[in-house]
Design an enzyme around this catalytic site. Structure first.
Site, PDB file in Angstrom:
ATOM      1  N   GLU A  25       0.828  -1.207   0.000  1.00 49.12           N
ATOM      2  CA  GLU A  25       0.000   0.000   0.000  1.00 49.12           C
ATOM      3  C   GLU A  25       0.865   1.261   0.000  1.00 49.12           C
ATOM      4  O   GLU A  25       2.096   1.198   0.152  1.00 49.12           O
ATOM      5  CB  GLU A  25      -0.946  -0.042   1.213  1.00 49.12           C
ATOM      6  CG  GLU A  25      -1.875  -1.241   1.131  1.00 49.12           C
ATOM      7  CD  GLU A  25      -2.918  -1.305   2.223  1.00 49.12           C
ATOM      8  OE1 GLU A  25      -2.775  -0.604   3.250  1.00 49.12           O
ATOM      9  OE2 GLU A  25      -3.886  -2.072   2.047  1.00 49.12           O
ATOM     10  N   ASN A  26       0.193   2.394  -0.169  1.00 53.72           N
ATOM     11  CA  ASN A  26       0.897   3.666  -0.247  1.00 53.72           C
ATOM     12  C   ASN A  26       0.050   4.737   0.431  1.00 53.72           C
ATOM     13  O   ASN A  26      -1.188   4.664   0.382  1.00 53.72           O
ATOM     14  CB  ASN A  26       1.120   4.012  -1.730  1.00 53.72           C
ATOM     15  CG  ASN A  26       2.086   5.157  -1.901  1.00 53.72           C
ATOM     16  OD1 ASN A  26       1.709   6.319  -1.829  1.00 53.72           O
ATOM     17  ND2 ASN A  26       3.342   4.823  -2.113  1.00 53.72           N
ATOM     18  N   GLU A  38      -2.049 -10.142  -6.189  1.00 54.43           N
ATOM     19  CA  GLU A  38      -2.124 -10.907  -7.448  1.00 54.43           C
ATOM     20  C   GLU A  38      -1.313 -10.242  -8.541  1.00 54.43           C
ATOM     21  O   GLU A  38      -0.555 -10.890  -9.275  1.00 54.43           O
ATOM     22  CB  GLU A  38      -3.585 -11.001  -7.930  1.00 54.43           C
ATOM     23  CG  GLU A  38      -4.531 -11.695  -6.984  1.00 54.43           C
ATOM     24  CD  GLU A  38      -5.193 -10.758  -5.992  1.00 54.43           C
ATOM     25  OE1 GLU A  38      -4.527  -9.814  -5.492  1.00 54.43           O
ATOM     26  OE2 GLU A  38      -6.376 -10.968  -5.696  1.00 54.43           O
TER      27      GLU A  38
HETATM   28  N1  THU Z   1      -6.180  -6.586  -2.089  1.00 51.84           N
HETATM   29  C1  THU Z   1      -5.372  -7.500  -2.698  1.00 51.84           C
HETATM   30  O1  THU Z   1      -4.134  -7.438  -2.605  1.00 51.84           O
HETATM   31  N2  THU Z   1      -5.955  -8.477  -3.425  1.00 51.84           N
HETATM   32  C2  THU Z   1      -7.294  -8.688  -3.480  1.00 51.84           C
HETATM   33  O2  THU Z   1      -7.725  -9.647  -4.130  1.00 51.84           O
HETATM   34  C3  THU Z   1      -8.223  -7.794  -2.793  1.00 51.84           C
HETATM   35  C4  THU Z   1      -7.616  -6.580  -2.215  1.00 51.84           C
HETATM   36  C5  THU Z   1      -5.560  -5.575  -1.234  1.00 51.84           C
HETATM   37  C6  THU Z   1      -5.607  -4.161  -1.725  1.00 51.84           C
HETATM   38  C7  THU Z   1      -5.474  -3.386  -0.426  1.00 51.84           C
HETATM   39  O3  THU Z   1      -4.105  -3.305  -0.081  1.00 51.84           O
HETATM   40  C8  THU Z   1      -6.150  -4.277   0.602  1.00 51.84           C
HETATM   41  O4  THU Z   1      -6.202  -5.570   0.019  1.00 51.84           O
HETATM   42  C9  THU Z   1      -7.545  -3.838   1.001  1.00 51.84           C
HETATM   43  O5  THU Z   1      -8.306  -3.564  -0.114  1.00 51.84           O
END
Ligand code: THU
Length: 130
Positions: free
Chosen positions: A48-49, A59
């Site tokens: 995240e940022n 993914e």
């Molecule tokens: N996120 C994923 O990495 N993959 C997913 O399939 C759903 C959401 C992450 C994005 C964000 O960092 C956090 O989960 C909450 O949305």
């Protein structure tokens, strides 16, 4: 369906990646492990940022990692989070996956596993001619 040992190993890699998640804003760690047709495994986690929109999903991180190493044909991807129910990939990740064809997608929750495919997750998807 029972977990095969190959699937178990893939899920274990996804769990390890999830535990390296950088998700201080959502506190929603996700891990992905991508198996290529050659038998290689590439992992990804969400990063995240502070500028929220820049956050990268697990993914997509795994796919970028595989493609960067020269792998483009995938057999399976396992996706895990810390939720009871399996976490389903966001729309952007679905589009990112179908770019590389139809392959198995294993969604792992604490209590159950859902097995689907990249095409099943995004029917009638957008595709450019190559
Ligand atoms: N996120 C994923 O990495 N993959 C997913 O399939 C759903 C959401 C992450 C994005 C964000 O960092 C956090 O989960 C909450 O949305």
């Amino acid at each position: 369906m029972k977990e095969t040992s190959e699937e178990k190993a893939l899920i274990q890699k996804a769990i390890e990646a999830k535990d390296r998640s950088y998700s201080p804003y959502s506190r929603f760690p996700v891990g992905a492990a991508l198996l290529t047709v050659e038998g290689e495994i590439f992992v990804g986690t969400n990063v995240e940022n502070g500028s929220y929109g820049l956050s990268m999903c697990a993914e997509r991180a795994a796919i970028v990692s595989a493609v960067s190493r020269g792998y483009r044909k995938f057999r399976s991807i396992a996706i895990v989070s810390n939720q009871k129910e399996p976490t389903s990939p966001c729309g952007a990740c679905r589009q990112f996956m179908v770019e590389f064809g139809d392959f198995e997608v294993i969604l792992v929750g604490d209590e159950r596993i859902v097995r689907t495919t990249s095409y099943e997750l995004l029917p009638f998807h957008f595709e450019m001619e190559k």
